[in-house]
Design an enzyme around this catalytic site. Sequence first.
Site, mmCIF file in Angstrom:
data_model
loop_
_atom_site.group_PDB
_atom_site.id
_atom_site.type_symbol
_atom_site.label_atom_id
_atom_site.label_comp_id
_atom_site.label_asym_id
_atom_site.label_seq_id
_atom_site.Cartn_x
_atom_site.Cartn_y
_atom_site.Cartn_z
ATOM 1 N N ASN A 1 1.034 -0.890 0.084
ATOM 2 C CA ASN A 1 0.008 0.215 -0.077
ATOM 3 C C ASN A 1 0.985 1.458 0.241
ATOM 4 O O ASN A 1 1.467 1.307 0.780
ATOM 5 C CB ASN A 1 -0.669 0.012 1.478
ATOM 6 C CG ASN A 1 -1.997 1.165 1.589
ATOM 7 O OD1 ASN A 1 -1.829 1.582 0.786
ATOM 8 N ND2 ASN A 1 -1.953 1.535 2.503
ATOM 9 N N LYS B 1 0.377 4.178 -0.677
ATOM 10 C CA LYS B 1 -0.415 5.291 -0.759
ATOM 11 C C LYS B 1 -0.013 5.995 -0.226
ATOM 12 O O LYS B 1 0.209 6.521 -1.636
ATOM 13 C CB LYS B 1 -0.031 5.484 1.654
ATOM 14 C CG LYS B 1 -0.023 4.505 2.322
ATOM 15 C CD LYS B 1 0.152 4.543 3.803
ATOM 16 C CE LYS B 1 -0.094 3.488 4.402
ATOM 17 N NZ LYS B 1 -0.346 3.180 6.380
ATOM 18 N N HIS C 1 -9.018 1.384 4.633
ATOM 19 C CA HIS C 1 -8.508 1.329 5.365
ATOM 20 C C HIS C 1 -8.838 2.317 6.791
ATOM 21 O O HIS C 1 -9.761 3.876 6.533
ATOM 22 C CB HIS C 1 -7.472 1.961 3.734
ATOM 23 C CG HIS C 1 -5.930 2.116 5.063
ATOM 24 N ND1 HIS C 1 -5.759 2.925 5.749
ATOM 25 C CD2 HIS C 1 -5.032 1.314 5.090
ATOM 26 C CE1 HIS C 1 -4.086 2.967 6.580
ATOM 27 N NE2 HIS C 1 -4.002 1.825 5.797
ATOM 28 N N GLU D 1 -7.256 5.304 7.561
ATOM 29 C CA GLU D 1 -6.477 6.301 7.121
ATOM 30 C C GLU D 1 -7.987 6.663 6.274
ATOM 31 O O GLU D 1 -8.363 8.108 6.547
ATOM 32 C CB GLU D 1 -4.759 6.787 6.634
ATOM 33 C CG GLU D 1 -4.205 6.478 7.351
ATOM 34 C CD GLU D 1 -2.989 5.457 6.624
ATOM 35 O OE1 GLU D 1 -3.589 6.089 5.796
ATOM 36 O OE2 GLU D 1 -2.284 5.308 7.315
ATOM 37 N N GLU E 1 -5.754 -5.238 10.829
ATOM 38 C CA GLU E 1 -4.605 -3.563 11.053
ATOM 39 C C GLU E 1 -5.019 -2.878 12.247
ATOM 40 O O GLU E 1 -5.521 -2.084 12.070
ATOM 41 C CB GLU E 1 -4.328 -2.898 9.230
ATOM 42 C CG GLU E 1 -4.259 -3.154 8.503
ATOM 43 C CD GLU E 1 -3.246 -2.661 7.436
ATOM 44 O OE1 GLU E 1 -2.423 -2.434 7.237
ATOM 45 O OE2 GLU E 1 -4.250 -1.194 7.369
ATOM 46 N N GLY F 1 2.103 2.546 10.831
ATOM 47 C CA GLY F 1 3.754 2.901 10.939
ATOM 48 C C GLY F 1 3.889 3.685 11.813
ATOM 49 O O GLY F 1 4.890 4.228 11.879
ATOM 50 N N SER G 1 3.510 -2.317 10.323
ATOM 51 C CA SER G 1 4.432 -1.922 10.687
ATOM 52 C C SER G 1 5.256 -3.893 10.105
ATOM 53 O O SER G 1 5.924 -3.871 10.696
ATOM 54 C CB SER G 1 4.796 -1.979 12.590
ATOM 55 O OG SER G 1 4.230 -0.553 12.252
#
Length: 257
Positions: free
Chosen positions: A10, A12, A93, A95, A168, A174, A214
Amino acid sequence: MPLRPYIVGNWKMHGTRAMLSEARAIDRAAQRHMKVEVAIAPPYTLIHPVHREAEQIAVGAQDCHHEEGGAHTGDISANMVADAGGKFVILGHSERRENHGETDAQIKAKANAALEAGLRVILCCGESEKTRDAGRAVAHVKKQLNASLPTFDEQPEDLRERVTVAYEPIWAIGTGKTATVDDIAEMHGEIRALLIKLYGEEHGGEMRILYGGSVKPENASEILSTPDVGGALVGGASLTADSFMGIALAAGETAEG
Ligand code: PGA
């Protein structure tokens, strides 16, 4: 035959055309790891360029709109993703949920539209640190999935390949933190049971459940050998061919036992 481990990058909001060389390197390396299914989701602007050059890897999008077209400035439909050469879409996701206020109902509508357009779907779920600390992680993820997974009047024959879930934990994305193997095993086991309930053993028992947050070459073997982990959704470590394919290599070795 069980499906191959699925390693999905991904990207992003990273990547201009200068990153195409990295995509080419990923594609070349993937040709040497045929036991693993490798895919990347770059920004929309790179879907077609990557599609034109890739021989082995699949390219996909990081979101799509649930309608086929219309007055939706700035949005992209599932048909457009497919037209650009995209084969799959990542949906829900954290985000997108956080930055764009996406709801489970919207994510479900997107998933149904994507499948209708012939795309595969990677549906994301995951809890915040606060929810985990409150002991509600499993209940939260099950609620998200129950409300956002696509439903069918008639299940497609290849359903098990077309729907993938990515777990996730938000606090692991991250941050360099990863969930413990026990926590991953527990969550993936719960997700597996839910998928079997929704889609039956033939599909739900085989669909891949990815872990994300991660994942790196150094921790990939341990995570990927956890029961019910069928691959990884990789952010930061997917931006260079070296680190991304390090994860694919670990996946291949795990699959061989
Ligand atoms: P990360 O991102 O690997 O950089 O933690 C994963 C993701 O958000 O899909």
